[in-house]
Design a protein around this motif. Structure first.
Motif, short mmCIF file in Angstrom:
data_model
loop_
_atom_site.label_atom_id
_atom_site.label_comp_id
_atom_site.label_asym_id
_atom_site.label_seq_id
_atom_site.Cartn_x
_atom_site.Cartn_y
_atom_site.Cartn_z
N LEU A 76 -1.27 -13.37 9.89
CA LEU A 76 -1.92 -14.61 9.48
C LEU A 76 -1.06 -15.83 9.84
N VAL A 77 0.25 -15.69 9.72
CA VAL A 77 1.15 -16.79 10.05
C VAL A 77 1.29 -16.96 11.56
N SER A 78 1.48 -15.84 12.27
CA SER A 78 1.80 -15.94 13.70
C SER A 78 0.57 -15.99 14.61
N ARG A 79 -0.55 -15.40 14.16
CA ARG A 79 -1.72 -15.28 15.04
C ARG A 79 -3.02 -15.70 14.37
N GLY A 80 -2.95 -16.39 13.26
CA GLY A 80 -4.14 -16.70 12.47
C GLY A 80 -5.28 -17.34 13.24
N ALA A 81 -4.96 -18.24 14.15
CA ALA A 81 -6.01 -18.94 14.90
C ALA A 81 -6.44 -18.19 16.16
N GLU A 82 -5.74 -17.12 16.49
CA GLU A 82 -6.06 -16.33 17.69
C GLU A 82 -7.47 -15.74 17.59
N GLU A 83 -8.25 -15.87 18.64
CA GLU A 83 -9.60 -15.31 18.64
C GLU A 83 -9.53 -13.80 18.87
N VAL A 84 -10.27 -13.06 18.04
CA VAL A 84 -10.32 -11.60 18.15
C VAL A 84 -11.77 -11.16 18.28
N SER A 85 -11.96 -10.01 18.86
CA SER A 85 -13.29 -9.43 19.00
C SER A 85 -13.62 -8.65 17.72
N THR A 86 -14.82 -8.89 17.19
CA THR A 86 -15.26 -8.20 15.97
C THR A 86 -16.70 -7.73 16.16
N PRO A 87 -17.18 -6.82 15.29
CA PRO A 87 -18.58 -6.41 15.39
C PRO A 87 -19.56 -7.59 15.22
N ALA A 88 -19.11 -8.66 14.57
CA ALA A 88 -19.96 -9.84 14.38
C ALA A 88 -19.77 -10.87 15.49
N GLY A 89 -18.96 -10.53 16.48
CA GLY A 89 -18.67 -11.46 17.58
C GLY A 89 -17.27 -12.02 17.47
N PRO A 90 -16.85 -12.78 18.47
CA PRO A 90 -15.49 -13.34 18.45
C PRO A 90 -15.31 -14.32 17.28
N MET A 91 -14.12 -14.27 16.69
CA MET A 91 -13.78 -15.22 15.62
C MET A 91 -12.27 -15.27 15.48
N PRO A 92 -11.75 -16.32 14.84
CA PRO A 92 -10.31 -16.37 14.61
C PRO A 92 -9.87 -15.19 13.73
N GLU A 94 -7.79 -15.08 11.34
CA GLU A 94 -7.76 -15.39 9.91
C GLU A 94 -9.15 -15.28 9.28
N ASP A 95 -10.20 -15.65 9.99
CA ASP A 95 -11.56 -15.51 9.46
C ASP A 95 -11.94 -14.04 9.34
N HIS A 96 -11.54 -13.24 10.33
CA HIS A 96 -11.83 -11.81 10.28
C HIS A 96 -11.13 -11.16 9.08
N VAL A 97 -9.87 -11.50 8.88
CA VAL A 97 -9.14 -10.98 7.72
C VAL A 97 -9.85 -11.40 6.43
N ASP A 98 -10.24 -12.67 6.37
CA ASP A 98 -10.87 -13.19 5.16
C ASP A 98 -12.20 -12.51 4.86
N GLN A 99 -12.99 -12.26 5.89
CA GLN A 99 -14.33 -11.70 5.69
C GLN A 99 -14.35 -10.18 5.58
N VAL A 100 -13.30 -9.54 6.01
CA VAL A 100 -13.31 -8.08 5.97
C VAL A 100 -12.27 -7.55 4.98
N VAL A 101 -11.02 -7.55 5.37
CA VAL A 101 -10.01 -6.87 4.57
C VAL A 101 -9.73 -7.59 3.25
N SER A 102 -9.78 -8.90 3.24
CA SER A 102 -9.56 -9.63 1.99
C SER A 102 -10.68 -9.32 1.00
N ASP A 103 -11.93 -9.34 1.48
CA ASP A 103 -13.04 -8.98 0.60
C ASP A 103 -12.96 -7.50 0.18
N ASP A 104 -12.51 -6.65 1.10
CA ASP A 104 -12.34 -5.23 0.77
C ASP A 104 -11.37 -5.04 -0.39
N LEU A 105 -10.34 -5.85 -0.45
CA LEU A 105 -9.36 -5.73 -1.54
C LEU A 105 -10.04 -5.91 -2.89
N VAL A 106 -11.01 -6.80 -2.95
CA VAL A 106 -11.72 -7.06 -4.21
C VAL A 106 -12.61 -5.86 -4.56
#
Length: 187
Positions: A76-92, A94-106
């Motif tokens: 998140l610190v070093s690559r947060g803004a980096e665009e990554v490929s996801t099943p929902a399409g490309p996104m930063p 940090e957004d992928h972490v927020d929408q997937v693994v962060s929500d999974d923690l809850v």
């Protein structure tokens, strides 16, 4: 904001992992076919997906989660803004972490708490955020979310909706919507 939200959720999940007694790891969880240990393993595996590499494993789930967490926090610190490929399409990232693994923690934190007799209360801000996100998913995508394997072998985003009373708490309505039975205590 995303890193802070992830950190708070990771703190809560880590506390739940630390509180699991050695004899509870084989307890069934609300996730079909998963034990308490398999819930934690899944969360660790998803952290690896976020950082693009498997998480090194030991015999200790708490150590492994801490390693996974550290790797995501560093990404998140070093690559947060980096665009990554996801099943929902490309996104930063940090957004992928927020929408997937962060929500999974809850949600998986609730699963782990239910499986091991811990406090199952989800913070109200997380309930509200996850509820808003879940009910905003278009019907055709929600159908895909509920289809086992639609995003890859063994991946099921949500289970079939579990009916709950109309006057149920928002937490219970959220859990029912994503396929958990908040009323069932017998796992």
């Amino acid at each position: 904001m995303i890193a802070e939200r992830y950190r708070a959720r990771a703190d809560a999940f880590e506390a739940k992992v630390a509180a699991v007694l050695s004899h509870q790891w084989d307890n069934p969880s609300p996730c079909a076919r998963w034990t308490a240990l398999e819930v934690v393993d899944h969360v660790i595996d998803m952290h690896g997906v976020m950082v693009g590499q498997p998480i090194p494993r030991t015999e200790d789930p708490l150590t492994d989660f801490r390693t996974a967490r550290r790797m995501v926090e560093e990404a998140l610190v070093s690559r947060g803004a980096e665009e990554v490929s996801t099943p929902a399409g490309p996104m930063p990232l940090e957004d992928h972490v927020d929408q997937v693994v962060s929500d999974d923690l809850v949600l998986h934190g609730w699963d782990l708490a239910r499986a091991t007799g811990q406090d199952e209360t989800i913070p109200a801000t997380d309930v509200e955020r996850l509820w808003a996100a879940a009910v905003s998913v278009p019907a055709e995508l929600m159908e895909r979310f509920r289809t086992p394997g639609a995003f890859g072998p063994g991946i099921e985003v949500y289970g079939p909706e579990v009916p709950v009373a109309q006057d149920a708490s928002l937490q219970d309505r959220l859990l029912g919507y994503v396929g958990r039975d908040p009323m069932s205590k017998n796992l």
